[in-house]
Design a protein around this motif. Structure first.
Motif, PDB file in Angstrom:
ATOM      1  N   LEU A   1       0.832  -1.199   0.000  1.00 17.40           N
ATOM      2  CA  LEU A   1       0.000   0.000   0.000  1.00 17.40           C
ATOM      3  C   LEU A   1       0.873   1.258   0.000  1.00 17.40           C
ATOM      4  O   LEU A   1       1.694   1.454   0.905  1.00 17.40           O
ATOM      5  CB  LEU A   1      -0.913   0.004   1.222  1.00 17.40           C
ATOM      6  CG  LEU A   1      -2.027  -1.041   1.252  1.00 17.40           C
ATOM      7  CD1 LEU A   1      -2.691  -1.071   2.629  1.00 17.40           C
ATOM      8  CD2 LEU A   1      -3.063  -0.749   0.175  1.00 17.40           C
ATOM      9  N   GLY A   2       0.682   2.117  -0.995  1.00 19.66           N
ATOM     10  CA  GLY A   2       1.436   3.362  -1.077  1.00 19.66           C
ATOM     11  C   GLY A   2       0.825   4.421  -0.182  1.00 19.66           C
ATOM     12  O   GLY A   2       0.187   5.364  -0.656  1.00 19.66           O
ATOM     13  N   VAL A   3       1.039   4.290   1.109  1.00 21.53           N
ATOM     14  CA  VAL A   3       0.426   5.203   2.089  1.00 21.53           C
ATOM     15  C   VAL A   3       1.191   6.521   2.138  1.00 21.53           C
ATOM     16  O   VAL A   3       0.606   7.604   2.063  1.00 21.53           O
ATOM     17  CB  VAL A   3       0.399   4.539   3.490  1.00 21.53           C
ATOM     18  CG1 VAL A   3      -0.175   5.500   4.520  1.00 21.53           C
ATOM     19  CG2 VAL A   3      -0.405   3.250   3.440  1.00 21.53           C
ATOM     20  N   GLN A   4       2.504   6.447   2.294  1.00 16.57           N
ATOM     21  CA  GLN A   4       3.427   7.582   2.387  1.00 16.57           C
ATOM     22  C   GLN A   4       3.268   8.384   3.681  1.00 16.57           C
ATOM     23  O   GLN A   4       4.248   8.766   4.291  1.00 16.57           O
ATOM     24  CB  GLN A   4       3.329   8.516   1.160  1.00 16.57           C
ATOM     25  CG  GLN A   4       3.144   7.845  -0.184  1.00 16.57           C
ATOM     26  CD  GLN A   4       4.093   6.700  -0.474  1.00 16.57           C
ATOM     27  OE1 GLN A   4       4.961   6.343   0.321  1.00 16.57           O
ATOM     28  NE2 GLN A   4       3.897   6.040  -1.604  1.00 16.57           N
ATOM     29  N   SER A   5       2.038   8.668   4.104  1.00 14.23           N
ATOM     30  CA  SER A   5       1.809   9.346   5.380  1.00 14.23           C
ATOM     31  C   SER A   5       0.399   9.046   5.861  1.00 14.23           C
ATOM     32  O   SER A   5      -0.539   8.979   5.059  1.00 14.23           O
ATOM     33  CB  SER A   5       1.985  10.857   5.232  1.00 14.23           C
ATOM     34  OG  SER A   5       1.608  11.521   6.426  1.00 14.23           O
ATOM     35  N   PHE A   6       0.255   8.867   7.185  1.00 15.59           N
ATOM     36  CA  PHE A   6      -1.073   8.699   7.777  1.00 15.59           C
ATOM     37  C   PHE A   6      -1.663  10.039   8.201  1.00 15.59           C
ATOM     38  O   PHE A   6      -2.749  10.080   8.772  1.00 15.59           O
ATOM     39  CB  PHE A   6      -0.990   7.762   8.996  1.00 15.59           C
ATOM     40  CG  PHE A   6      -0.940   6.304   8.633  1.00 15.59           C
ATOM     41  CD1 PHE A   6      -2.103   5.577   8.453  1.00 15.59           C
ATOM     42  CD2 PHE A   6       0.275   5.655   8.467  1.00 15.59           C
ATOM     43  CE1 PHE A   6      -2.067   4.227   8.121  1.00 15.59           C
ATOM     44  CE2 PHE A   6       0.326   4.309   8.135  1.00 15.59           C
ATOM     45  CZ  PHE A   6      -0.839   3.589   7.963  1.00 15.59           C
ATOM     46  N   VAL A   7      -0.950  11.123   7.919  1.00 15.23           N
ATOM     47  CA  VAL A   7      -1.442  12.465   8.237  1.00 15.23           C
ATOM     48  C   VAL A   7      -2.076  13.038   6.974  1.00 15.23           C
ATOM     49  O   VAL A   7      -1.389  13.237   5.964  1.00 15.23           O
ATOM     50  CB  VAL A   7      -0.294  13.364   8.735  1.00 15.23           C
ATOM     51  CG1 VAL A   7      -0.798  14.774   9.032  1.00 15.23           C
ATOM     52  CG2 VAL A   7       0.354  12.760   9.981  1.00 15.23           C
ATOM     53  N   ASP A   8      -3.352  13.298   7.010  1.00 16.27           N
ATOM     54  CA  ASP A   8      -4.081  13.690   5.800  1.00 16.27           C
ATOM     55  C   ASP A   8      -3.492  14.921   5.133  1.00 16.27           C
ATOM     56  O   ASP A   8      -3.408  14.989   3.899  1.00 16.27           O
ATOM     57  CB  ASP A   8      -5.560  13.937   6.139  1.00 16.27           C
ATOM     58  CG  ASP A   8      -6.292  12.658   6.500  1.00 16.27           C
ATOM     59  OD1 ASP A   8      -5.715  11.562   6.305  1.00 16.27           O
ATOM     60  OD2 ASP A   8      -7.434  12.743   6.989  1.00 16.27           O
TER      61      ASP A   8
ATOM     62  N   TRP B   1       5.544  12.515  12.173  1.00 18.75           N
ATOM     63  CA  TRP B   1       6.243  11.307  11.729  1.00 18.75           C
ATOM     64  C   TRP B   1       6.035  10.179  12.732  1.00 18.75           C
ATOM     65  O   TRP B   1       5.786   9.037  12.358  1.00 18.75           O
ATOM     66  CB  TRP B   1       7.716  11.606  11.532  1.00 18.75           C
ATOM     67  CG  TRP B   1       8.558  10.451  11.080  1.00 18.75           C
ATOM     68  CD1 TRP B   1       9.610   9.900  11.746  1.00 18.75           C
ATOM     69  CD2 TRP B   1       8.432   9.702   9.867  1.00 18.75           C
ATOM     70  NE1 TRP B   1      10.157   8.861  11.018  1.00 18.75           N
ATOM     71  CE2 TRP B   1       9.456   8.717   9.856  1.00 18.75           C
ATOM     72  CE3 TRP B   1       7.560   9.778   8.768  1.00 18.75           C
ATOM     73  CZ2 TRP B   1       9.624   7.809   8.814  1.00 18.75           C
ATOM     74  CZ3 TRP B   1       7.730   8.874   7.724  1.00 18.75           C
ATOM     75  CH2 TRP B   1       8.740   7.906   7.741  1.00 18.75           C
ATOM     76  N   GLU B   2       6.110  10.512  14.002  1.00 20.67           N
ATOM     77  CA  GLU B   2       5.858   9.518  15.035  1.00 20.67           C
ATOM     78  C   GLU B   2       4.436   8.980  14.920  1.00 20.67           C
ATOM     79  O   GLU B   2       4.202   7.779  15.118  1.00 20.67           O
ATOM     80  CB  GLU B   2       6.086  10.127  16.420  1.00 20.67           C
ATOM     81  CG  GLU B   2       5.570   9.298  17.584  1.00 20.67           C
ATOM     82  CD  GLU B   2       6.161   7.909  17.690  1.00 20.67           C
ATOM     83  OE1 GLU B   2       5.469   6.989  18.190  1.00 20.67           O
ATOM     84  OE2 GLU B   2       7.323   7.718  17.254  1.00 20.67           O
ATOM     85  N   PHE B   3       3.487   9.846  14.580  1.00 24.03           N
ATOM     86  CA  PHE B   3       2.101   9.414  14.411  1.00 24.03           C
ATOM     87  C   PHE B   3       2.001   8.418  13.258  1.00 24.03           C
ATOM     88  O   PHE B   3       1.344   7.370  13.387  1.00 24.03           O
ATOM     89  CB  PHE B   3       1.193  10.617  14.145  1.00 24.03           C
ATOM     90  CG  PHE B   3      -0.246  10.249  13.926  1.00 24.03           C
ATOM     91  CD1 PHE B   3      -1.081   9.976  14.993  1.00 24.03           C
ATOM     92  CD2 PHE B   3      -0.776  10.180  12.636  1.00 24.03           C
ATOM     93  CE1 PHE B   3      -2.418   9.626  14.795  1.00 24.03           C
ATOM     94  CE2 PHE B   3      -2.096   9.834  12.419  1.00 24.03           C
ATOM     95  CZ  PHE B   3      -2.923   9.558  13.509  1.00 24.03           C
ATOM     96  N   SER B   4       2.638   8.708  12.128  1.00 24.66           N
ATOM     97  CA  SER B   4       2.593   7.783  10.982  1.00 24.66           C
ATOM     98  C   SER B   4       3.228   6.449  11.328  1.00 24.66           C
ATOM     99  O   SER B   4       2.709   5.386  10.949  1.00 24.66           O
ATOM    100  CB  SER B   4       3.293   8.401   9.764  1.00 24.66           C
ATOM    101  OG  SER B   4       2.463   9.353   9.122  1.00 24.66           O
ATOM    102  N   LEU B   5       4.347   6.468  12.042  1.00 25.75           N
ATOM    103  CA  LEU B   5       4.986   5.223  12.442  1.00 25.75           C
ATOM    104  C   LEU B   5       4.076   4.414  13.361  1.00 25.75           C
ATOM    105  O   LEU B   5       3.924   3.196  13.195  1.00 25.75           O
ATOM    106  CB  LEU B   5       6.314   5.514  13.149  1.00 25.75           C
ATOM    107  CG  LEU B   5       7.436   6.099  12.289  1.00 25.75           C
ATOM    108  CD1 LEU B   5       8.622   6.484  13.170  1.00 25.75           C
ATOM    109  CD2 LEU B   5       7.875   5.120  11.212  1.00 25.75           C
ATOM    110  N   ALA B   6       3.459   5.097  14.333  1.00 29.87           N
ATOM    111  CA  ALA B   6       2.564   4.407  15.265  1.00 29.87           C
ATOM    112  C   ALA B   6       1.376   3.804  14.535  1.00 29.87           C
ATOM    113  O   ALA B   6       0.946   2.676  14.839  1.00 29.87           O
ATOM    114  CB  ALA B   6       2.092   5.384  16.344  1.00 29.87           C
TER     115      ALA B   6
END
Length: 422
Positions: free
Chosen positions: A151-158, A204-209
């Motif tokens: 999955l090409g997410v790249q970031s979980f921050v919209d 970045w910590e949020f995306s990793l989590a």
């Protein structure tokens, strides 16, 4: 990581080197890579040979790829390579393969299975942009035997995803992970990029989590590449502000993000096994390991690279690739061929093997290429160990965490000087 990747940069256990296996008369299963350079939108950071095209192009492209697959024995012979029919990995990369119609995707898999002997336990991966996994597409993946999705997410921050042209939101990713698991596809990779516009240590910590919380067995972490091959890269080099370029973190912050990812993922049991790749035990990408351990693979489609053992006894391997633009590929541009000599094979064994966390076995290289192969790099190894960029583990030499940040500089020192060759 896929069949388009450059050999030395960060832009996806190892067995012994491939040419020994052929010299001993033992074949190694082939990896198949199919490039689908078709997207819903072109992300600003993207430097791959992909773009947005009308759906009228899709069918013609699939026709051409299927024809190439059918013609693979002749292609291999013309390039001077040995073609193995047994296949233990298939990877459809992009672009976004899941923008194809389900029937088109199935035609590609049908062509592969008609030409090659796909082993029952083969790893079969398809890249998917969140938001393109329709019910029809999910059913098609299952019919094609797909057992791994990247999955090409790249970031979980919209905000970060939107800033670079991604069309999905965090909620979309979580929904599709759940749907994949419910369908029985549990081998999932999450792609993340360190250094996107607006990214901070906290985001970045949020995306990793979030990546860890999905339960994905594999996570790929790439540092944003700044070069002239992407719109965002060109804007950064020009000092402009388009594409949110003035919100891109500096190099020091990107390095910190990368190191944080290594620590955070490893503490969650997702161990680093390659410069950009992390996996839970048993979830290492079989297909991508072929690139780093110099095992044979055959690529089809735009900018899809191949490496096959050479049919000539005095050459180690042959590499070849089609055009890197859709227009040139569709017009039938000739394949570009590179001969891999024994000397070049030794160089590759160093700088590809050093990408892996386990590093390079000097004993295996000495057995493979002769004692001189091990003697040559000792000065460089000693220098890098002293500088904290490399370390010795038994007969292995490997990069440290700092060395992985400066990997290209390290790799350059393992290019042999004139007169030093096996």
């Amino acid at each position: 990581m896929d069949g388009r990747s450059r050999l030395a940069d960060g832009k996806r256990l190892p067995p012994k080197q491939m040419h020994r296996r052929w010299d001993n008369g033992c074949s190694m299963p082939l990896g198949i890579y199919v490039s689908v350079p078709l997207c819903r939108t072109k992300c600003s950071y993207c430097n791959f040979a992909s773009d947005v095209f009308s759906r009228a192009v899709f069918e013609r492209y699939v026709d051409r790829v299927c024809a190439d697959i059918e013609n693979s024995p002749q292609m291999a012979a013309e390039m001077g390579g040995q073609l193995e029919r047994a296949v233990d990995s298939i990877y459809l990369g992009g672009g976004t393969p899941t923008v194809l119609e389900a029937a088109q995707l199935e035609r590609i898999f049908g062509a592969v299975r008609a030409q090659f002997d796909v082993q029952p336990d083969a790893e079969i991966t398809v890249e998917c942009a969140p938001g393109t996994l329709t019910s029809a597409m999910l059913e098609s993946l299952l019919r094609c035997g797909v057992n791994r999705v990247s999955l090409g997410v790249q970031s979980f921050v919209d905000q970060e995803a939107a800033a670079v042209g991604r069309l999905h939101k965090r909620a979309t990713v979580l929904e599709e992970v759940a749907r994949l698991r419910a369908a029985g596809i549990t081998n999932i990779n999450i792609d993340l990029i360190a250094g996107l516009p607006h990214q901070t240590a906290q985001s970045w910590e949020f995306s990793l989590a979030e990546a860890i919380a999905t339960g994905a067995g594999h996570v790929s972490v790439y540092m944003l590449e700044v070069d002239e091959d992407s719109r965002l890269g060109r804007e950064l080099l020009a000092g402009g502000a388009r594409y949110h370029a003035h919100f891109v973190p500096d190099e020091e912050a990107m390095a910190d993000f990368y190191l944080a990812a290594s620590e955070r993922l490893s503490s969650a049991g997702i161990a680093q096994y390659e410069i950009s790749n992390f996996a839970s035990a048993g979830f290492e990408a079989r297909h991508n390991l072929k690139y780093w351990t110099r095992l044979p693979y055959f690529g089809f489609g735009v900018d899809a690279h191949s490496m096959l053992a050479s049919a000539a006894s005095d050459i180690d391997a042959v590499r070849f690739a089609p055009a890197d633009s859709l227009e040139q590929y569709m017009s039938g541009a000739l394949l570009q061929r590179t001969v891999v000599s024994r000397r070049a094979a030794l160089e590759e064994s160093y700088f590809l093997g050093l990408r892996l966390t386990r590093g390079v076995s000097l004993l295996e290289l000495a057995t493979e290429f002769g004692e001189e192969a091990v003697a040559h790099p000792w000065a460089a190894v000693a220098e890098f160990v002293k500088a904290g960029l490399m370390e010795r583990r038994g007969d292995y030499v490997c990069l440290t965490s700092r060395g992985r940040l400066l990997s290209n500089e390290v790799f350059e020192r393992f290019i042999l000087t004139d007169g030093v060759a096996p």
